[in-house]
Design an enzyme around this catalytic site. Structure first.
Site, PDB file in Angstrom:
ATOM      1  N   ARG B  74       0.840  -1.201   0.000  1.00 46.43           N
ATOM      2  CA  ARG B  74       0.000   0.000   0.000  1.00 46.43           C
ATOM      3  C   ARG B  74       0.867   1.241   0.000  1.00 46.43           C
ATOM      4  NH1 ARG B  74      -4.901  -1.638   4.119  1.00 46.43           N
ATOM      5  NH2 ARG B  74      -3.224  -1.672   5.653  1.00 46.43           N
ATOM      6  N   ASP B 151      -2.594   2.347   7.119  1.00 47.41           N
ATOM      7  CA  ASP B 151      -3.861   2.797   6.524  1.00 47.41           C
ATOM      8  C   ASP B 151      -4.635   3.686   7.493  1.00 47.41           C
ATOM      9  OD1 ASP B 151      -5.778  -0.290   7.120  1.00 47.41           O
ATOM     10  OD2 ASP B 151      -4.602   1.014   8.428  1.00 47.41           O
ATOM     11  N   ASP B 244       0.057  -7.332  18.427  1.00 47.30           N
ATOM     12  CA  ASP B 244      -0.422  -6.295  19.344  1.00 47.30           C
ATOM     13  C   ASP B 244      -1.005  -6.897  20.630  1.00 47.30           C
ATOM     14  OD1 ASP B 244      -3.357  -5.482  17.261  1.00 47.30           O
ATOM     15  OD2 ASP B 244      -2.483  -7.392  17.868  1.00 47.30           O
ATOM     16  N   ARG B 292      -7.730 -14.106  16.757  1.00 48.21           N
ATOM     17  CA  ARG B 292      -7.323 -13.294  17.893  1.00 48.21           C
ATOM     18  C   ARG B 292      -7.792 -13.905  19.217  1.00 48.21           C
ATOM     19  NH1 ARG B 292      -4.838  -8.727  16.272  1.00 48.21           N
ATOM     20  NH2 ARG B 292      -5.654  -7.101  17.638  1.00 48.21           N
TER      21      ARG B 292
END
Lengths: 330, 330
Positions: B74, B151, B244, B292
């Site tokens: 990106r 993003d 994370d 997750r």
């Protein structure tokens, strides 16, 4: 072999020795007992200097708070508020500072309408002073104090949340009413709220005080308040105002940080219009705000400097009351 | 009187002694010099354990932060975002973690479009790994790291405020995206956001993680991350996800407190729809959220316990953007 013991005239000496030893032991035990009784009870009243864990105390003293509410000429509001506040979670006790000099407290009526969730103590005052509520009441058993004006209603949700915030910031005044001072080119300070110019510290606004009329703070600051220069008491007595500004100076000096942490209330109400007494509260006096600016400058003189610091932290409760109050358009 | 010195053959001995003494002195000086050269440079990279004042460092290293932005497929978004982030107040440097393996970085083009407000470093990676951004980059000169997904656009106002909040909570992840885990009667954990049931801890909602894709944290945690069990790296590599979550576990274990402090963003935008690459980001994969939850349970296994703690503190900026956003009907 038997040593010099045995050389002594046998049994007689033995008995005397035994008697002597017993007396010595008994005396030692008595002395030990006396010393134990004289040991001071370990109290953990000191102000928190850091985020150190609290010492072991009764569970309720650590996890609960004491409401101190001073009242003058608004007993109807007082009783309405007591009915509300007596049931707030984590409340340990209520101390009513009775500034209606010479008038009987409603204690009899209160007791006749029992039982009540927590003890309520009426502290009869001899002089009607604003700073009566800042005494170091021996009735205080909790670390935390919740101080409320006698015309202010804050919801249980707000109080429960603010108390949990105070537990994370025990050296600050954690409350619902922020104010600020600003300095001017002349060096003279002025006191106000958001309508006053920004302290020019970037975006948005700043506050440098949290008023104690709707706030939690550590009981140690009441002890601290007793050690202030006489001029501070004189100022508060002269104006019948500014005890809260003085407390913010005290806390800011103690921590070297902004004195308060502002928690945005969801439901806070001023009930003064509801009173039958016709008494409106000190802040309606024409000179009220001017007095408070005057107090800021006097306190700077007394303390030889401006200890107040700015903060722009505003704390709200995640997901309450609006379940998704933290959502954004991401 | 002259002592045994003088008994020795006069001048010859004197010269020998002088020579000997000089040699000794020179040797001592050389040793001292060598020792000084061997002394380690005092670095203050350690994680903050308490609210201790930072040691004396260059002003900019204390009052600024380093942006770390990992990028994959990106580059158009990357360059748009770099134009925005390069001008954020208090930014010291940008580290771009280049996960486009085998592809040239836009460094030449970047340089040709200079000058730029801050240095931007392109770190070319050899393998496209999610955890590449969690290396302990030697380019880091600041205590604070701002980590951003490639993003995500956050306004300068939000970042300046959140940075000031981080400076007051340097041991926490201070950021804009809160998440939570919940435990179920079976003992299996689940991961989610506000749509997930409350942890049943009272009013409102709670969060137990702040995602690092839009957050400030202390660089010490990057060092810490290098010391984790192999199984953690394996998990992140296997899922290409959960770095994370792993960081939140790490921080919670280190502090014993909630890992994150949530700052409610005023203006945060996801730009992924704006990319020409057609690449949508990992979180669109069907299995993303299930992964997750899987990671939460694996990490509990690896760390032998659940270190995450709940918080319901939501921080906003006083008086911004709405000048009177703290007013109430009092």
């Amino acid at each position: 072999r038997c040593f010099h013991f045995c050389k002594l005239p046998g049994r007689v000496m033995g008995i005397r020795l035994l008697r002597f030893t017993s007396v010595v032991i008994i005396v030692l035990l008595l002395v030990a007992g006396a010393l134990t009784a004289l040991l001071p009870t370990i109290k953990d009243d000191k102000l928190p200097n850091s985020r150190r864990e609290p010492k072991t105390q009764s569970q309720s003293a650590l996890d609960s708070f004491t409401l101190i509410m001073q009242t003058y000429n608004r007993t109807d509001l007082l009783l309405k508020l007591l009915n509300h506040y007596q049931a707030i979670p984590h409340l340990h006790k209520v101390i009513v500072v009775w500034n209606n000099i010479g008038e009987k407290t409603p204690e009899e009526m209160w007791n006749s309408l029992g039982p009540h969730p927590v003890p309520v103590v009426f502290k009869v005052q001899t002089v009607n002073r604003m700073r009566n509520r800042l005494q170091n009441f021996p009735d205080l058993e909790t670390k935390a104090v919740l101080m409320m004006d006698d015309d202010t209603l804050v919801s249980a949700h707000d109080l429960a949340f603010a108390f949990s915030v105070w537990q994370q910031f025990p050296e600050h005044i954690v409350g619902f009413v922020p104010r600020k001072h600003i300095s001017t080119p002349s060096g003279v300070y002025s006191y106000g709220s958001f309508e006053l110019q920004n302290p020019a510290l970037g975006n948005g606004d700043q506050y440098s005080m949290v008023l104690i009329g709707a706030a939690f703070f550590h009981r140690g600051y009441l002890e601290d308040f007793q050690q202030q220069p006489e001029a501070v008491y004189a100022l508060i007595d002269e104006t019948q105002n500014c005890d809260d500004i003085a407390m913010n100076f005290l806390v800011a000096k103690h921590t070297g940080k902004p004195s308060g942490v502002f928690v945005k209330p969801v439901d806070i109400r001023n009930l003064e219009k509801d009173t039958n007494s016709g008494y409106s509260g000190m802040w309606h006096r024409a000179e009220h705000l001017l007095q408070r600016s005057y107090c800021v400058n006097k306190l700077v003189n007394i303390y030889d400097g401006m200890p107040l610091k700015y903060s722009n932290i505003m704390i709200s409760q995640f997901g309450f009351p609006n379940y998704a109050n933290h959502k954004n358009k991401m």
